[in-house]
Each structure stands twice: as C-alpha cells, then as structure tokens.
Design a protein around this motif. Structure first.
Motif, short mmCIF file in Angstrom:
data_model
loop_
_atom_site.label_atom_id
_atom_site.label_comp_id
_atom_site.label_asym_id
_atom_site.label_seq_id
_atom_site.Cartn_x
_atom_site.Cartn_y
_atom_site.Cartn_z
N LYS A 157 10.59 0.61 8.45
CA LYS A 157 10.34 0.46 7.02
C LYS A 157 9.48 1.59 6.47
O LYS A 157 8.95 2.42 7.23
N ASP A 181 13.03 -4.62 -1.27
CA ASP A 181 12.35 -5.59 -0.39
C ASP A 181 12.70 -5.36 1.07
O ASP A 181 11.87 -5.58 1.96
N ASP A 185 7.56 -1.84 3.47
CA ASP A 185 6.59 -2.61 4.25
C ASP A 185 6.02 -3.74 3.39
O ASP A 185 5.99 -3.66 2.16
N ASP A 186 5.53 -4.78 4.07
CA ASP A 186 4.97 -5.93 3.35
C ASP A 186 3.82 -5.55 2.44
O ASP A 186 3.61 -6.18 1.40
N ASP A 187 3.06 -4.52 2.81
CA ASP A 187 1.94 -4.08 1.97
C ASP A 187 2.22 -2.72 1.33
O ASP A 187 1.31 -1.98 0.97
N TYR A 231 5.61 -7.68 -7.46
CA TYR A 231 4.84 -6.44 -7.31
C TYR A 231 3.70 -6.44 -8.33
O TYR A 231 3.89 -6.77 -9.50
N ARG A 252 3.32 -4.30 -3.34
CA ARG A 252 4.11 -5.48 -3.03
C ARG A 252 3.20 -6.68 -2.73
O ARG A 252 2.27 -6.59 -1.94
N THR A 253 3.50 -7.81 -3.40
CA THR A 253 2.74 -9.04 -3.16
C THR A 253 3.62 -10.13 -2.55
O THR A 253 3.11 -11.04 -1.89
N GLY A 254 4.92 -10.04 -2.82
CA GLY A 254 5.83 -11.09 -2.36
C GLY A 254 5.76 -12.35 -3.19
O GLY A 254 6.44 -13.34 -2.89
#
Length: 405
Positions: A157, A181, A185-187, A231, A252-254
C-alpha cells in the motif's frame, strides 16, 4: 442520463444552465465547413449536497478518443512545488500513488525531492509513453478495483494517493474512493487538487464549464465530500491556477458520513446557483452589445487563446459573429478553426499587420494575463484595449474597459 446526484444520490436536481448544443471544445476543425458534431450541454445543481454536475455526459470513447497530447507539455504549474512540499511533510518520504498522472511530471518532481517510491496510472497512451521515457512506473488505463488490488498485491500500500485535476472528470465518484481505499494505508493521506467553481458560480461565468468536467466542486463541497468518504481534511490550499484551484490534504479515518456538511454546503451555494443563469445571460448580453458598439466605432475584435474555456465561452454566449479572428501561441492550433463558431486561429504576430484600433479579449487563465497583455501591447502599442473574459477576475467589471460611444 441520470436523475440522481452522482455524489449524494439525491433525486431533486435543479437546472443550473443549459448552453444548448455544443461542440467538443478541444476538437479543432481543419476547415471552416467541417461537419462538427454537437452535444447537449446541460448543468444541474444538487440542493442536497451543493455539487453542480453534467448528468448526461458525452460517451468517454467519443470525448477522449482522439487525444494525442500531454497537458503537462505546455501548461506551466508554478504551484506544484508547494503541493509537493505539503505532501512530503505529511508522509516523510514514503510511497506515493498518483491517479491520472499524465506524462509523469508530478511523479518525476516528487522523485527529485527524494520521494523515490512513486507509481501512477494514466488512460492516455500518448502521455504514458512520455512517462515511461522518464523511467517512471506508470500503468496505462483507467483506475479500477481490479488494477488497484493487483498493484497492492505486487508492491504493497501507499502512504499517499494524489489526484490532481482528476476528480472533476469522473462519473463514478464512489468507484474512485473505493479504489483509493484499496491503495492507501489505514493512516495514509489523500491529496485532491481540483478547479474551484465557487467564484465562477457567483459571477455567472460559463467559461468555467467544460464538457470534460462532469462535476463542479467548491471548497465547501470538496470538504464535505472527503468527510463523507471517510477522510478528515487537514490542510486546504488555494492557487491562482487554471481559473482558480483548491487543493485539500486529508487523512484517512475510515469513518464515513458527512455529519450534515452536505446540507450546509448546499445551503451556502443555493443563492448563487439560483442566480447563475441570469447572471450569465446578463453578462453575455452586455458583452455582445459592447463588442457591437466597438466594431461600429472601427475597432477590430480578436480573442487571444483557444483553450477549452475560450471555446465554451464563445459558443455558449453566441460571440462568434462579434469576433474577427482568434490568435493562439501554439503552432499546432494555428491554421485551424475554433469548433462551432468556425473562427480562424492565427499566430499572434499577425496582429501587427493591421494597426487599426483593436479590442483584444484575453481568454487565457488569469495567471498569464499580465504576460500576454505585455505581448499584445508590444505588437499594437496604444492602439489596443485589453480585457479578460475569464474568472476569477471580475468579468463584469472588465466590461468597463470596452470603448465607450
């Protein structure tokens, strides 16, 4: 044609403006009697989220089928260094993916400042070839979920995904964010750079419309959009580039859901949206009357610039019969004709062949106004009146420059 908003799904779209049958702006004609196809050009406003949009866009196979050039080759981007600085500070040299990377100019600039792990995707094969010549890892084609998963499976990612002057072209916004998405990356951080429709909406400036731009974002709408898709905007930037640009860096917050931001954005824009058509009509009428009086007074009328904004403005406001000809710096355009109105495109130096009084209408983006004005006055001296047709300059006030009877 869809009756629902492509952003919030609302079904109560309101007409913003109908320019009638229009040619494809970038498809210049090789002869004056060329058979130019025309397509409906209607723009709607969503009272649910504030997004202005074309709901019946031209088939992409038709619209982009004959592209054979790279925008990066001729369009200066002085704001690019600042954007790279902002992205670099957020990711500390980690991997970046660019959507719609054209010939790789931005990716190459990232590498030059030490962000070496860069990848991109671009549908224009001509541009992709140029990116490969630069030694860049660029995939040819549209960004899809399948391609996104393939890229992540192969190399992992990314800490940042950038989309510069891309989102306004996309019919499937959900699909775009689904792909981001997967890639991010998740963060990670998403960097969006788009034309800012806010000033043009307020002024009734139709030159900000373009058949390739199916969505018209303002600062309020892009912020709400990012929150809606999970986001959190961290930094907003504004540039005097290409009619006005707004860029947002978001983390990104999800956590999807706009928390009422769509409704607030729509409420903020509703008054301007309601008066847009009447302001455009008022401006077009005043401009045509002013040009007619100038012509009657012995002035030659020329337009400087044959970009998409110029073509939409001339055809959308029925200016063709008021213009003698058009000049443009690009040799590839010279000798051809503006689509729809069939105005001949000549090199700028022909202005000096006829030293009668001239009204020169600038149809170049405002960041180039001063440079082009100097060029025109060098050719024509005191015999020329120069005014700009494009926002974010105050196009209504610019009409005061026209010769008075």
């Amino acid at each position: 044609m869809t009756k629902n908003c492509r952003l919030c799904g609302g079904g109560k779209l309101q007409p913003l403006i109908d320019l009638g049958p229009m040619p494809i702006a970038h498809r210049l004609a090789s002869r004056v009697d060329g058979d130019t196809p025309l397509y409906p050009f209607r723009v709607f406003f969503c009272p649910g989220c504030g997004l202005s949009q074309i709901t019946d866009p031209i088939d992409p196979e038709i619209l982009y089928g004959d592209y054979n050039y790279c925008f990066s080759e001729w369009k200066s981007q002085p704001h690019m260094a600042n954007e790279i600085e902002v992205i670099g500070a957020a990711i500390d040299g980690a991997a970046v993916f660019e959507v719609g990377c054209n010939d790789g100019m931005f990716l190459n600039a990232l590498k030059e400042v030490g962000i070496s792990d860069v990848t991109g995707v671009e549908p224009n094969p001509y541009a992709v070839a140029h990116a490969h010549e630069r030694g860049l890892n660029v995939h040819e084609g549209m960004l899809t979920l399948e391609l996104s998963h393939e890229i992540v499976a192969r190399r992992g990612k990314f800490k940042a995904v950038a989309a510069r002057q891309v989102l306004e072209h996309l019919q499937d916004l959900d699909g775009f964010f689904d792909c981001v998405d997967v890639l991010l990356d998740d963060d990670g951080h998403l960097f969006i750079d788009i034309p800012d429709f806010g000033t043009a909406l307020k002024m009734g400036d139709v030159s900000a419309l373009w058949e390739e731009h199916v969505s018209y974002f303002t600062s309020e709408v892009i912020t709400a959009t990012l929150v809606h898709y999970g986001y959190e905007p961290e930094e907003e930037l504004r540039y005097n580039f290409s009619g006005g640009t707004v860029a947002v860096l978001a983390k990104r917050t999800g956590k999807a859901g706009n928390g009422g931001k769509f409704a607030r954005a729509a409420a903020d824009l509703a008054e301007d949206a309601g008066s847009y058509h009447s302001k455009a009509d008022e401006y077009g009428k005043a401009l045509r009357e002013g040009l007619s009086k100038a012509s009657e007074a012995g002035f030659r009328i020329v337009i400087y610039g044959v970009g998409a904004r110029s073509c939409v403005l001339v055809n959308g406001l029925s200016l063709g019969s008021h213009i003698d000809f058009v000049v443009d710096d690009q040799e590839e355009r010279q000798g051809k004709f503006m689509p729809g109105c069939s105005l001949e495109i000549r090199p700028p130096w022909v202005l000096a062949e006829d030293l009668r009084p001239t009204v020169c209408l600038l149809a170049v983006n405002n960041e180039n106004d001063a440079k082009v004005t100097v060029r025109v006055k060098t050719l024509l001296g005191d015999q020329v009146i120069v005014l700009t047709l494009l926002s974010p300059a105050d196009i209504h006030k610019e009409l005061d420059r026209l010769p008075q009877a």
